[in-house]
Design a protein around this motif. Structure first.
Motif, PDB file in Angstrom:
ATOM      1  N   ASP A  70       0.831  -1.204   0.000  1.00  0.00           N
ATOM      2  CA  ASP A  70       0.000   0.000   0.000  1.00  0.00           C
ATOM      3  C   ASP A  70       0.866   1.255   0.000  1.00  0.00           C
ATOM      4  N   VAL A  71       0.226   2.402   0.040  1.00  0.00           N
ATOM      5  CA  VAL A  71       0.919   3.688  -0.046  1.00  0.00           C
ATOM      6  C   VAL A  71       1.932   3.855   1.081  1.00  0.00           C
ATOM      7  N   LEU A  72       1.617   3.348   2.257  1.00  0.00           N
ATOM      8  CA  LEU A  72       2.502   3.505   3.405  1.00  0.00           C
ATOM      9  C   LEU A  72       3.656   2.511   3.415  1.00  0.00           C
ATOM     10  N   GLY A  73       3.696   1.623   2.422  1.00  0.00           N
ATOM     11  CA  GLY A  73       4.765   0.642   2.337  1.00  0.00           C
ATOM     12  C   GLY A  73       4.498  -0.620   3.137  1.00  0.00           C
ATOM     13  N   ARG A  74       3.273  -0.769   3.646  1.00  0.00           N
ATOM     14  CA  ARG A  74       2.935  -1.989   4.370  1.00  0.00           C
ATOM     15  C   ARG A  74       2.692  -3.111   3.372  1.00  0.00           C
ATOM     16  N   ILE A  75       3.112  -4.306   3.726  1.00  0.00           N
ATOM     17  CA  ILE A  75       2.966  -5.465   2.853  1.00  0.00           C
ATOM     18  C   ILE A  75       1.888  -6.379   3.423  1.00  0.00           C
ATOM     19  N   PHE A  76       0.970  -6.774   2.552  1.00  0.00           N
ATOM     20  CA  PHE A  76      -0.093  -7.702   2.909  1.00  0.00           C
ATOM     21  C   PHE A  76       0.044  -8.932   2.024  1.00  0.00           C
ATOM     22  N   LEU A  77      -0.248 -10.080   2.573  1.00  0.00           N
ATOM     23  CA  LEU A  77      -0.285 -11.321   1.808  1.00  0.00           C
ATOM     24  C   LEU A  77      -1.724 -11.775   1.722  1.00  0.00           C
ATOM     25  N   ARG A  78      -2.098 -12.285   0.557  1.00  0.00           N
ATOM     26  CA  ARG A  78      -3.445 -12.811   0.363  1.00  0.00           C
ATOM     27  C   ARG A  78      -3.322 -14.198  -0.241  1.00  0.00           C
ATOM     28  N   CYS A  79      -4.025 -15.124   0.373  1.00  0.00           N
ATOM     29  CA  CYS A  79      -4.005 -16.517  -0.047  1.00  0.00           C
ATOM     30  C   CYS A  79      -5.144 -16.768  -1.031  1.00  0.00           C
ATOM     31  N   ARG A  80      -5.100 -17.906  -1.697  1.00  0.00           N
ATOM     32  CA  ARG A  80      -6.185 -18.267  -2.612  1.00  0.00           C
ATOM     33  C   ARG A  80      -7.514 -18.499  -1.887  1.00  0.00           C
ATOM     34  N   CYS A  81      -7.470 -18.749  -0.569  1.00  0.00           N
ATOM     35  CA  CYS A  81      -8.718 -18.917   0.189  1.00  0.00           C
ATOM     36  C   CYS A  81      -9.320 -17.559   0.543  1.00  0.00           C
ATOM     37  N   ALA A  82      -8.712 -16.462   0.088  1.00  0.00           N
ATOM     38  CA  ALA A  82      -9.156 -15.082   0.275  1.00  0.00           C
ATOM     39  C   ALA A  82      -8.794 -14.519   1.637  1.00  0.00           C
ATOM     40  N   HIS A  83      -8.026 -15.254   2.431  1.00  0.00           N
ATOM     41  CA  HIS A  83      -7.572 -14.702   3.706  1.00  0.00           C
ATOM     42  C   HIS A  83      -6.412 -13.754   3.429  1.00  0.00           C
ATOM     43  N   GLN A  84      -6.481 -12.571   4.013  1.00  0.00           N
ATOM     44  CA  GLN A  84      -5.463 -11.541   3.794  1.00  0.00           C
ATOM     45  C   GLN A  84      -5.014 -11.000   5.148  1.00  0.00           C
ATOM     46  N   TRP A  85      -3.710 -10.790   5.282  1.00  0.00           N
ATOM     47  CA  TRP A  85      -3.191 -10.249   6.528  1.00  0.00           C
ATOM     48  C   TRP A  85      -1.968  -9.397   6.270  1.00  0.00           C
ATOM     49  N   HIS A  86      -1.714  -8.482   7.224  1.00  0.00           N
ATOM     50  CA  HIS A  86      -0.528  -7.626   7.179  1.00  0.00           C
ATOM     51  C   HIS A  86       0.664  -8.447   7.653  1.00  0.00           C
ATOM     52  N   GLU A  87       1.747  -8.379   6.904  1.00  0.00           N
ATOM     53  CA  GLU A  87       2.964  -9.112   7.258  1.00  0.00           C
ATOM     54  C   GLU A  87       4.037  -8.080   7.607  1.00  0.00           C
ATOM     55  N   PRO A  88       4.177  -7.714   8.900  1.00  0.00           N
ATOM     56  CA  PRO A  88       5.084  -6.629   9.279  1.00  0.00           C
ATOM     57  C   PRO A  88       6.560  -6.932   9.048  1.00  0.00           C
ATOM     58  N   GLU A  89       6.917  -8.191   8.897  1.00  0.00           N
ATOM     59  CA  GLU A  89       8.328  -8.544   8.678  1.00  0.00           C
ATOM     60  C   GLU A  89       8.781  -8.272   7.245  1.00  0.00           C
ATOM     61  N   LEU A  90       7.852  -8.108   6.319  1.00  0.00           N
ATOM     62  CA  LEU A  90       8.204  -7.808   4.930  1.00  0.00           C
ATOM     63  C   LEU A  90       8.210  -6.298   4.728  1.00  0.00           C
ATOM     64  N   THR A  91       9.158  -5.825   3.929  1.00  0.00           N
ATOM     65  CA  THR A  91       9.310  -4.397   3.678  1.00  0.00           C
ATOM     66  C   THR A  91       9.054  -4.090   2.209  1.00  0.00           C
ATOM     67  N   ARG A  92       9.038  -2.803   1.908  1.00  0.00           N
ATOM     68  CA  ARG A  92       8.883  -2.383   0.509  1.00  0.00           C
ATOM     69  C   ARG A  92      10.034  -2.910  -0.343  1.00  0.00           C
ATOM     70  N   ALA A  93      11.228  -2.997   0.223  1.00  0.00           N
ATOM     71  CA  ALA A  93      12.378  -3.554  -0.505  1.00  0.00           C
ATOM     72  C   ALA A  93      12.131  -5.020  -0.849  1.00  0.00           C
ATOM     73  N   ASP A  94      11.528  -5.768   0.068  1.00  0.00           N
ATOM     74  CA  ASP A  94      11.181  -7.160  -0.212  1.00  0.00           C
ATOM     75  C   ASP A  94      10.159  -7.232  -1.339  1.00  0.00           C
ATOM     76  N   PHE A  95       9.173  -6.338  -1.294  1.00  0.00           N
ATOM     77  CA  PHE A  95       8.159  -6.304  -2.345  1.00  0.00           C
ATOM     78  C   PHE A  95       8.796  -5.983  -3.691  1.00  0.00           C
ATOM     79  N   ASN A  96       9.660  -4.983  -3.718  1.00  0.00           N
ATOM     80  CA  ASN A  96      10.319  -4.598  -4.971  1.00  0.00           C
ATOM     81  C   ASN A  96      11.155  -5.739  -5.539  1.00  0.00           C
ATOM     82  N   ALA A  97      11.709  -6.578  -4.676  1.00  0.00           N
ATOM     83  CA  ALA A  97      12.473  -7.740  -5.151  1.00  0.00           C
ATOM     84  C   ALA A  97      11.561  -8.786  -5.777  1.00  0.00           C
TER      85      ALA A  97
END
Length: 134
Positions: A70-97
């Protein structure tokens, strides 16, 4: 020595044509400021954080993620079962990779989840990474 001789002449730029304002054209081509800006990518491999593979707490899935930044750089993971959660251990750098080039724009996160199978319709389904030929 008169001061008018010390001044350098300025270049006179040609006037832009009516309607050819670059700033207005850029503003017209960009997204409106009130839109929600998120970036997403599909990640079919398992994700490991500090050596531990991420697992969906609802269905136990370990791969085929929709990764959302999202805009604030928070990373969320979403599974195929539609469950979504914030993953605070992942960063924008991880997302960019993880993110690839290009991609398709969707009108909403719900439309993206529906089109990629992360809305619950493909819960528990895993697809092979490479096509199997016989």
């Amino acid at each position: 020595m008169p001061t008018k001789d010390l001044q350098q002449s300025r270049a006179i730029l040609a006037e832009t044509l009516f309607g050819d304002d670059a700033l207005l054209r850029l503003q017209g081509e960009s997204e409106p400021d009130d839109s929600i800006r998120i970036r997403t990518t599909l990640h079919s491999d398992p994700i490991a954080i500090t050596g531990i593979t991420v697992m969906c707490p609802h269905c136990g899935a370990r791969r085929d993620w929709l990764v959302i930044c999202d805009v604030l750089g928070r990373i969320f993971l979403r599974c195929r079962c539609a469950h979504q959660w914030h993953e605070p251990e992942l960063t924008r750098a991880d997302f960019n990779a993880m993110v690839g080039e290009g991609g398709q724009k969707y009108p909403s996160l719900e439309a993206l989840a529906r089109d990629t199978g992360h809305d619950g319709t493909l819960a528990g389904a895993y697809f092979p990474d490479k096509a199997i030929t016989s």
